[in-house]
Design a protein around this motif. Structure first.
Motif, PDB file in Angstrom:
ATOM      1  N   LYS A 157       0.722  -1.269  -0.300  1.00  6.59           N
ATOM      2  CA  LYS A 157       0.011  -0.073   0.058  1.00  6.59           C
ATOM      3  C   LYS A 157       0.789   1.281   0.012  1.00  6.59           C
ATOM      4  O   LYS A 157       1.973   1.331   0.538  1.00  6.59           O
ATOM      5  CB  LYS A 157      -0.936  -0.089   1.346  1.00  6.59           C
ATOM      6  CG  LYS A 157      -2.337  -0.603   0.965  1.00  6.59           C
ATOM      7  CD  LYS A 157      -3.260  -0.212   2.244  1.00  6.59           C
ATOM      8  CE  LYS A 157      -4.374  -0.510   1.871  1.00  6.59           C
ATOM      9  NZ  LYS A 157      -5.594  -0.119   2.748  1.00  6.59           N
ATOM     10  N   THR A 216       0.548   5.295   0.895  1.00  5.02           N
ATOM     11  CA  THR A 216      -0.360   6.390   1.577  1.00  5.02           C
ATOM     12  C   THR A 216       0.298   7.670   1.852  1.00  5.02           C
ATOM     13  O   THR A 216       1.667   7.782   2.022  1.00  5.02           O
ATOM     14  CB  THR A 216      -0.892   5.793   2.899  1.00  5.02           C
ATOM     15  OG1 THR A 216       0.239   5.862   4.101  1.00  5.02           O
ATOM     16  CG2 THR A 216      -1.566   4.343   2.787  1.00  5.02           C
ATOM     17  N   ASP A 269      -4.678   6.776  -0.306  1.00  3.81           N
ATOM     18  CA  ASP A 269      -4.503   5.335   0.238  1.00  3.81           C
ATOM     19  C   ASP A 269      -4.763   4.209  -1.005  1.00  3.81           C
ATOM     20  O   ASP A 269      -5.888   4.195  -1.471  1.00  3.81           O
ATOM     21  CB  ASP A 269      -5.582   5.027   1.258  1.00  3.81           C
ATOM     22  CG  ASP A 269      -5.311   3.834   1.889  1.00  3.81           C
ATOM     23  OD1 ASP A 269      -4.591   2.832   1.517  1.00  3.81           O
ATOM     24  OD2 ASP A 269      -5.586   3.570   3.101  1.00  3.81           O
ATOM     25  N   ASN A 270      -3.689   3.758  -1.568  1.00  2.00           N
ATOM     26  CA  ASN A 270      -3.787   3.029  -2.840  1.00  2.00           C
ATOM     27  C   ASN A 270      -2.972   1.672  -2.565  1.00  2.00           C
ATOM     28  O   ASN A 270      -1.936   1.594  -2.055  1.00  2.00           O
ATOM     29  CB  ASN A 270      -3.136   3.766  -3.994  1.00  2.00           C
ATOM     30  CG  ASN A 270      -3.982   4.885  -4.516  1.00  2.00           C
ATOM     31  OD1 ASN A 270      -5.342   4.574  -4.852  1.00  2.00           O
ATOM     32  ND2 ASN A 270      -3.554   6.121  -4.619  1.00  2.00           N
ATOM     33  N   GLU A 271      -3.880   0.651  -2.912  1.00  2.00           N
ATOM     34  CA  GLU A 271      -2.986  -0.458  -3.017  1.00  2.00           C
ATOM     35  C   GLU A 271      -2.440  -1.054  -4.446  1.00  2.00           C
ATOM     36  O   GLU A 271      -3.045  -0.607  -5.504  1.00  2.00           O
ATOM     37  CB  GLU A 271      -4.302  -1.729  -2.749  1.00  2.00           C
ATOM     38  CG  GLU A 271      -3.846  -3.231  -2.819  1.00  2.00           C
ATOM     39  CD  GLU A 271      -4.938  -3.941  -2.683  1.00  2.00           C
ATOM     40  OE1 GLU A 271      -4.919  -5.193  -3.305  1.00  2.00           O
ATOM     41  OE2 GLU A 271      -5.949  -3.827  -1.847  1.00  2.00           O
TER      42      GLU A 271
END
Length: 506
Positions: free
Chosen positions: A116, A118, A131-133
């Motif tokens: 992740k 962030t 907030d990215n996966e």
């Protein structure tokens, strides 16, 4: 998740939680030199070390081949897939609510895995603005997001949550960048442009929605001149520039402003005016520069002033030397505002300089490349970032880029000056006007010519240009002189008819 820069050894789950919440920061870490604009990430290229970056328990962080390598140990069985248990990041990032930011970086892993990314705060409840996966592979990928911050803190984090790995994994990060108030976040739109004022004051015109969407929402350049408090520079123009640049900074957008107040402006033509004399101009440009207050801004300096100085019928003798002195002074004082201020001294357009056939030789109606390079050098272009081209003109971006490339080469060859250029694309979607049926006539229509069209909106440049900008506000008239179509409004006045025609290309 507040951390120091040291790499931790693996800990149990309870010890890990305590460490994440209580890890102390040294005095130097509590108060690093902190950026508010431009590049906010420190040491994002990892050329020699990982200074300013830390790894939490469960990882070791080191510089390897000009990148950051985080070796992540296997997680406990009940923590596999829980990335937040091991983090690589940087503290002490200034985040402002409502401002736009861009995070970008290169990443790969020793095996296909997930992490992740962030931008957040390091204290409970760990609020985030981004907030990215991510799905990482063994091949480097470039990731980039532009977002608006909801956070107000001097201790924002760039965090990479890399934990929860079921086997030992290397995560490779490079070219980590977090920016604000740069072209990556976009150019500030003038909420009080002539187009937007017309839209707000129009209730029944069916073109209002169309003009707002096509022009008003994209008018990214504001002009300042003697209509802006020339008689009271200290409290007038300084305040107006400061308010405009400040509004852009609050949004994390890059403002573009035009200084257009040189004495004898436009050689007494449709846009005539300017300061009364050199002393008044220097007071005005001083206040204009001071209004920027060192914040990010692109400045287009005095359209036409350099090119028109080659016309003895416009200016000569002592007045010409005074103009060179004023432009030099302006460049000098804008440069003194610091590296966030990018000044582009106007360099005319391809026809004006090279003649209608764009050959670049003297004697065909143009100034000539060598003459233009000389004039720019006399005017202090060495202190500017570059030149602006095609302002209020219609030449295609390709033509302007060809001119920019040749002009930059001439300045380098004759004066050792390295220069960049920006192109006015506001009305160049169909290129320059030529006499119907006479394609060899070249660019002959400069005042509200028919058949012109909006060009690409303000953005990073192509073909050599640093930026493509809507410098001339679309829909604003070029003037109402005899060279203009009958019924043309006075110079600078907004016309919904002209705006509508530019949208449709007619």
């Amino acid at each position: 998740m507040r951390h120091t820069r040291r790499a931790f050894t693996a800990l149990g789950a309870s010890a890990l939680a305590a460490t994440l919440l209580t890890a102390p920061a040294t005095a130097a870490e509590r108060a690093p030199e902190q950026a508010v604009y431009g590049e906010l990430a420190r040491n994002g290229t990892f050329t020699t070390d990982t200074e300013d970056w830390w790894g939490s328990p469960g990882s070791s962080v080191e510089a390897a081949d000009g990148a950051l390598r985080a070796t992540v140990e296997p997680a406990a069985p009940d923590q596999v897939g829980q990335w937040h248990h091991t983090v690589v990041g940087q503290n002490h990032i200034r985040l402002r609510p409502g401002a736009t930011y861009t995070l970008s970086f290169d990443a790969r892993a020793s095996r296909t895995t997930k992490i992740k990314s962030t931008v957040q705060l390091g204290t409970r409840p760990y609020p985030s603005s981004l907030d990215n996966e991510l799905d990482l592979t063994t091949t480097t990928q470039r990731f980039s997001w532009t977002f608006t911050s909801s956070l107000d803190s001097d201790d924002g984090h760039i965090d990479f949550q890399v934990g929860g790995q079921d086997v030992r994994t290397d995560i490779i990060l490079d070219n980590v960048s977090l920016t604000t108030s740069t072209a990556r976040e976009g150019f500030y739109t003038d909420p009080d442009s002539t187009a937007m004022k017309w839209v707000r004051n129009t209730e029944e015109d069916p073109r209002a929605t169309k003009i707002k969407a096509a022009i008003g929402d994209h008018t990214t350049v504001k002009w300042f001149g003697n209509w802006d408090a020339d008689g009271n520079a200290a409290t007038g123009i300084r305040t107006e520039v400061s308010n405009y640049v400040g509004a852009a900074a609050a949004q994390g957008r890059l403002p573009v402003i035009v200084a257009y107040n040189i004495p004898g402006r436009d050689c007494g033509g449709a846009s005539s005016g300017g300061s009364a004399d050199a002393d008044r101009y220097k007071e005005w440009i001083d206040a204009f520069a001071q209004g920027i207050e060192g914040r990010p801004a692109v400045v287009i300096l005095e359209p036409d002033a350099v090119a028109q100085s080659s016309d003895p019928g416009c200016i000569s003798g002592e007045a010409l030397e005074a103009r060179f002195d004023m432009l030099w002074y302006a460049n000098q004082h804008l440069q003194a505002q610091g590296t966030f201020v990018q000044t582009y001294l106007d360099g005319g357009n391809a026809t004006w300089t090279l003649g209608q056939d764009l050959s670049g030789t003297d004697g065909n109606g143009g100034i000539g490349l060598k003459r233009m390079a000389y004039l720019l050098n006399r005017s202090g272009v060495s202190m500017a970032r570059g030149v602006s081209l095609g302002v209020s003109n219609f030449h295609s971006t390709e033509i302007s880029n060809q001119y920019g490339s040749r002009l930059a080469a001439q300045l380098k060859a004759d004066f050792g000056v390295d220069t960049r250029w920006v192109v006015d694309t506001a009305r160049n979607g169909n290129g320059a006007y030529v006499t119907p049926g006479v394609p060899s006539s070249g660019h002959v229509g400069f005042c509200n010519p028919a058949g012109r069209k909006l060009g690409v909106t303000s953005r990073a440049g192509t073909g050599g240009a640093e930026y493509l900008l809507w410098i001339k506000n679309p829909g604003d008239s070029d003037g109402d002189s005899a060279q203009c179509p009958a019924g043309s409004p006075s110079a600078g006045s907004f016309s919904p008819d002209l705006a509508d025609a530019l949208i449709d290309g007619r």
